[in-house]
Structure formats: structure tokens, C-alpha cells
Design a protein around this motif. Structure first.
Motif: not given
Length: 449
Positions: A75, A100-101, A103-105, A108
Motif C-alpha cells: 500500500r 484502489p483495486i 490496494d484491496d488485493a 496489507e
């Protein structure tokens, strides 16, 4: 500046501060090069939220040097990549939606955890969601660019390999003369009509058309410099091309400045005065294009109503259903035509009319593969006569399709056979001087090399 012992919260060389006349918290740091204290608003007046925002700010803007991949989250690198690099590129919009896509995948995960198995899992999930391989490839390309940039800038010591799917087949959609004529007739606003004429006459990319000014057009020698003065050429090369007659007529009628502008209403400061309309540059062609396609589809269906009703009343029900189905197919086919389709269509038309491949490549700004030859034997507007002749012939065919169509008179006024020769003769009035178009273009600071 607050004293060190009075700082509310601090991470490294960044700390929270407030201004006397503002409620929001600020990220504050001392710039060693400028020798002054700098601030950036965190846009929150809650202390706990400000602490979280400061930590995020430090991740994005703080100094990173030779960090281990196991100690850095993906991220952080995605946000640093977009804020410090991608948003300044022509492809920044694609990165804006991809981050953003990703970042979701992967957000973390630490950098070393981005293994090939996790990438395959991401690809499988995206396919299950109905995404195409081309779309997935573009997302992974952004991830790869973010990780490679971090290594190149010395932020991390190493980055894992990011697998890219094979490139998908290029779109072969070419608009027919009838389809393009339907779009021309459905264009209601003058700025959209101007865009369409320039797109046909120059076969340029949408971005270069929206930035085109009268100062890049020379009506004496009849050529257009698609690349403005002061702008450095990149992979999307903007060539100098000859000017078609109908484009010259459009440029001659235009006011000095950007060619594709719309009338923007500005509210008056007093209630008695009416809102003033001022010309403003068009930032994107997407919304006007979408409205034009909607109108063109509506006209296709409306024109089919009379024929369907006549067949139905004549008890030819099968023929009526067939005519209705064909109208729906023609209407849906217009959804496949985008701004880039005109560029592809013009390239196809030039080849169909006997223009050599190298001449089409020169008109479109494509490289021929012979870099040394291109450096010394530059392709100029004088050697692209066949290309512009093919474009003028195609525009004449479009005018034949636009006979008795709404808006057809506007396009016919640009045709040499229907309108007098332009009187402008390649000159512009700038201040008290009358100068030729190309020589008077101001150098933009944003395009300066």
C-alpha cells in the motif's frame, strides 16, 4: 512554530500542529533545502483522526532508503508511486483507478509476500468477477511499475517479479461511412462538431485534438503542427501533417486560441446582470461523445419506426420483425465506436485508397523502425499529399451521406465545393501585430521541456 516539548504528536521529522485561525490539524516538517517550516492540511479537527492521517502522510511523503521488502507494505509503495510519479503522466487516470483495486488485493501484504501464487489468485478472482485479460494486464502493469519505481528510487532493496498476461488482440472495429455520418448528424453542439471534423481531418489522438490551437495551424503553407512548441515528444508522437481543405475552412472561421471550446456560463456577481458565456477548453471528450451516441441510437430506432409500421400494416409481420431486429443491431453497433475509432478508420481508409504504408505511418505519427533514417530524413507535410487527398475524398463521401440530414449544412459549409475559399490566409491578430499562425504560439510552462 510550537516548541518541541509542546508538539501534540510526532513521527520522525513530521509532527502535528495547528494554526490560530484554523480548526484543522496540519502535518508539519522542517525543509532542510528551503530552510523553512512547511505545512500540509490533514483536513480533520479530530486529534485521533489527525494522528492516523499523519501516519499515512509520512508513509506517502517521508524519506525511504534501502528498506527491506519484508518491512514495507505494498500500500505504501502504491500511494508513493501515484502521488510522486503516475499522476503527472498522461496515463495518470488509469493509475488513479487501478491503485484502489490493487490496494484491496495486495495493500496489507508486505512486498516480499507478493508471490506468483498470490498473483495467480488475483488473476483468478478478477476473471471470476468478469474482468477481461486485457483489463487484468493493465492492473498488474501498474503494480509492476510501482514496485520497479521503488527499487529504482532506492526505497527498497529488491522487488518480486510481477507476471503480466499476454497482450490481447487489438480492437479491429472500423466505422462505416454510414455509421460515422450518423454520429456527425447526431452531434448538436458546435464544439463536438469541430472535434469530429478535426478527428477526421488529422486522424490524431483525442488528447492532441483537444489541445490543438490556431497557433499550430498555418493556412499559408497548409500544415498543422500537432506537437505545440515547447512540448517534448514522447512515445505518443505528434507529427506535422498537411491540412485538408475542410480543416482549413474550420480553422479560418475559428477565433484565435484553442479550437475545441465550449460556452461556459459564469454567474454574475450582481443579481441584475445575466450570466456571461465564456469559451472554455474541453478537458475530455467522453461525456459529449456519450451523449452523441445516445442521440444517434435514438435516431436510428426512430427512423426504423415508419418502415416497421408499414410492413406490419401490410401483414408482412416476419419482415417487420426482421427490420426491427436490424435497427436494434445498427443501434447497438454504435456503442462500439469510440473517439479512437475515428483514428483507426482514417488509417484504414487511407490504405484502402492506395496510400503507402510509410505515408500512413508518417501521418499518424508512428515510427517506421528505422530510427537513424527518421532522424535525418524527416517526414514533412509536403510528402503526405496522398494521405490528405484520401481524407478529403472520404469527407466528400460523408457529405453525400449527410444530405438532408440535420446539421448537414454546417459540415457542407466547410467543403471547398460548397463554400468560398477562407479569407484568413494564415494570419492572426495578436495585440497590434498581424502574424502567421504557427509563429505566434506562446510557449506553455506546462509543456516546457
Amino acid at each position: 512554530m510550537r516548541k518541541r516539548d509542546a508538539r501534540l504528536f510526532q513521527i520522525g521529522r513530521y509532527w502535528l500542529s495547528k494554526r490560530r485561525d484554523r480548526a484543522a490539524y496540519y502535518a508539519t516538517w522542517f525543509d532542510e533545502e528551503k530552510r523553512r517550516t512547511c505545512r500540509a492540511s490533514l483536513e480533520t479537527d479530530d486529534l485521533e483522526a489527525a494522528q492516523i492521517a499523519l501516519a499515512d502522510f509520512v508513509r506517502q511523503h517521508g524519506t525511504m532508503r534501502d528498506c527491506e521488502p519484508a518491512a514495507v507494505k505494498v500500500r505504501t509503495l502504491l500511494r508513493r508511486y501515484y502521488n510522486n510519479h503516475a499522476k503527472l503522466l498522461p496515463s495518470g487516470e488509469a493509475a488513479f483507478y487501478a491503485v484502489p483495486i490493487l490496494d484491496d488485493a495486495f495493500g496489507e501484504l508486505t512486498v516480499d509476500a507478493v508471490t506468483l501464487d498470490r498473483q495467480r489468485g488475483f488473476i483468478e478472482d478478477m476473471r471470476k468477477a468478469g474482468r477481461s485479460d486485457g483489463y487484468i494486464r493493465r492492473l498488474l502493469a501498474v503494480l509492476k511499475a510501482a514496485l520497479n519505481r521503488a527499487v529504482r528510487e532506492g526505497e527498497i532493496t529488491a522487488a518480486p517479479h510481477v507476471m503480466l498476461l499476454p497482450e490481447s488482440e487489438p480492437r479491429e472495429r472500423i466505422a462505416t461511412t454510414a455509421e460515422l455520418a450518423q454520429l456527425l448528424a447526431a452531434a448538436r453542439s458546435e464544439h463536438l462538431r469541430r472535434y469530429l471534423v478535426l478527428a477526421i481531418g488529422t486522424a490524431a489522438r483525442p488528447g492532441s485534438i483537444l489541445e490543438l490551437t490556431t497557433f499550430q495551424c498555418d493556412l499559408v503553407d497548409r500544415f498543422i503542427q500537432l506537437n505545440p512548441r515547447g512540448r517534448r515528444q514522447n512515445k505518443k508522437r505528434r507529427p506535422t501533417i498537411p491540412m485538408a481543405d475542410f480543416v482549413a475552412a474550420l480553422v479560418a472561421k475559428a477565433a484565435p486560441g484553442i479550437l475545441v471550446t465550449y460556452s461556459r456560463k459564469r454567474k454574475s456577481t450582481t443579481s441584475r446582470k445575466r450570466a456571461k458565456e465564456t469559451p472554455a477548453p474541453l478537458k475530455s471528450i467522453r461525456t459529449p461523445w456519450r451523449r452523441m451516441v445516445v442521440e444517434a441510437r435514438r435516431r436510428v430506432r426512430r427512423n426504423a419506426v415508419g418502415r416497421v409500421r408499414a410492413l406490419w400494416r401490410a401483414q408482412r409481420h416476419a419482415a417487420a420483425w426482421k427490420a426491427l431486429d436490424e435497427a436494434h443491431k445498427r443501434s447497438d453497433a454504435l456503442l462500439e465506436i469510440g473517439p479512437y475509432t475515428i483514428r483507426h478508420t482514417m488509417a484504414t481508409e487511407m490504405r484502402r485508397r492506395g496510400v503507402e504504408v510509410w505515408e500512413v505511418a508518417g501521418f499518424l505519427g508512428h515510427t517506421t523502425g528505422y530510427k537513424t533514417t527518421e532522424r535525418y530524413a524527416k517526414i514533412g507535410p509536403g510528402v503526405l499529399a496522398k494521405a490528405v487527398a484520401a481524407i478529403e475524398g472520404y469527407f466528400d463521401e460523408l457529405l453525400d451521406e449527410l444530405v438532408d440530414q440535420p446539421g448537414g449544412e454546417w459540415y457542407s459549409s466547410l467543403c471547398a465545393r460548397c463554400a468560398p475559399a477562407p479569407r484568413w490566409k494564415g494570419k492572426q491578430v495578436v495585440g497590434n501585430m498581424v502574424v502567421r499562425g504557427v509563429s505566434s504560439e506562446p510557449v506553455s510552462a506546462g509543456f516546457a521541456a
